[in-house]
Design a protein around this motif. Structure first.
Motif: not given
Length: 382
Positions: A197-202, A266-269
């Motif tokens: 999901f971090r890859k997806l958000y980026a 998921r802590g992305i702020v």
């Protein structure tokens, strides 16, 4: 048994952020009519829509090894000079077929979603003064197409916004390009962990920045781009699209404000905080402070600008899209205690209040205190 399984597939695969509990298992009833429809926009301006094919040659597709470029399909909704012409399709028959198959929904006709009635007119003439209209970018949930936010997009456009909905290619079951070529869901073959999901958000943040370049840059991709005020841009997204609004704002200072509709963050702020206005808008069951999804509690602390945390009682995950509205009309009970019509009304009203406040600088008491008109809505934190 077949009907119950299909209904469960709708809840788990289509709408819910977590597996449904046994008590929440919906029942599939007889469809109420052959032509589902959206709700008429509430603004006074007719709505036009146009589909745009964009190719970013500066980067490969994140989900297809060896690709030379990232291709996107974008729908722009906008105030039109007048109604008339052909109503826009919600989906093509093939897109509907692949979407329902991807969600393992077998008890509806394959073309069901291609028969949804919309209120926008294809390629209608844009209306407005040069550089006068704010721009809102919409990002759908993971595996969802851009069309599932049509009801929100049409309403914003009827109130004088330009709205750009992005299909994030290979993250949903069918993205149709000019000539009929279809990209399917390559990402669906991968394990859905935090790294995924971090890859997806980026990747979505990069998609958004590229779309902004093409809509507001020196060689605009849309004939109405001159109407956009590039100094007033915001973003809203559902589920993974809502979390991606944070990633996009962190990487692109052109985005003035953002909304996350029921998306785990998921802590992305960024650790240094996000100082531009942001709204959490979610279900009471999942996203109340201290609720089942604690990621909002963690990221809330790093929102350092104007902020609101709003939850809606009786809503389910898909209530912030067109999906519960259409499910009601198709006889599918998803377990919400507010109707799809009501949940779309709330989604439209609170999105527009936020954008009116932060892009048009109009006071919005709706965001500051409880409203007797919307008793389901709770301002949980500010």
């Amino acid at each position: 048994m077949k009907l119950a399984c299909a209904a469960l597939a709708v809840t788990v695969g289509l709408l819910a952020p977590a597996p449904a509990r046994a008590a929440d298992t919906p029942q599939l009833a007889r469809p109420t009519g052959p032509h589902p429809e959206l709700v008429r926009p509430t603004g006074h301006q007719p709505v036009g829509t146009a589909a745009i094919h964009l190719t970013d040659t500066s980067r490969p597709d994140p989900w297809v090894p060896g690709s030379a470029a990232r291709e996107l399909m974008v729908t722009v909704w906008y105030p039109a000079a007048g109604p008339g012409g052909r109503r826009a399709r919600y989906m093509s028959p093939r897109e509907s077929e692949l979407y329902l198959a991807g969600k393992r929904i077998t008890d509806l006709p394959a073309d069901t979603l291609s028969r949804v009635r919309t209120y926008a007119y294809t390629d209608a003439r844009p209306a407005g003064r040069a550089h006068s209209l704010p721009l809102v970018v919409l990002s759908p949930g993971y595996t969802q197409p851009r069309g599932t936010l049509t009801g929100l997009a049409e309403d914003l456009a009827s109130h004088g916004y330009v709205v750009a909905g992005i299909d994030h290619t290979h993250e949903t079951y069918a993205v149709t390009f000019p000539g009929g070529r279809i990209a399917t869901c390559a990402a669906c073959e991968l394990t859905e962990d935090d790294a995924f999901f971090r890859k997806l958000y980026a990747g979505r943040a990069a998609d958004v920045s590229f779309v902004l370049d093409r809509l507001t840059g020196p060689k605009p991709a849309w004939r109405g781009s001159s109407l956009i005020d590039a100094s007033r841009i915001a973003m809203s997204g559902h589920s993974a699209g809502g979390a991606s609004a944070i990633a996009a704002m962190a990487g692109d200072p052109r985005i003035d404000a953002g909304i996350d509709m029921d998306g785990t963050t998921r802590g992305i702020v960024p650790s240094g905080g996000l100082s531009r206005p942001f709204l959490f808008l979610g279900t009471q069951a999942e996203h109340s402070p201290g609720g089942r999804d604690v990621s909002w509690d963690d990221d809330w602390k790093r929102l350092t600008g104007w902020r609101r945390w709003i939850v809606v009682a009786g809503a389910v995950h898909g209530s912030f899209t067109d999906l519960t509205l259409l499910a009601d009309q198709l006889g599918i009970d998803l377990g919400a205690t507010i109707t799809g019509t009501r949940s779309l009304e709330l989604t439209r009203r609170y999105n527009r209040a936020f954008f009116d406040r932060h892009l048009r600088h109009r006071p919005q008491p709706l965001l500051d205190r409880a409203s007797p008109r919307y008793p389901e809505v709770i301002i949980a934190a500010r």
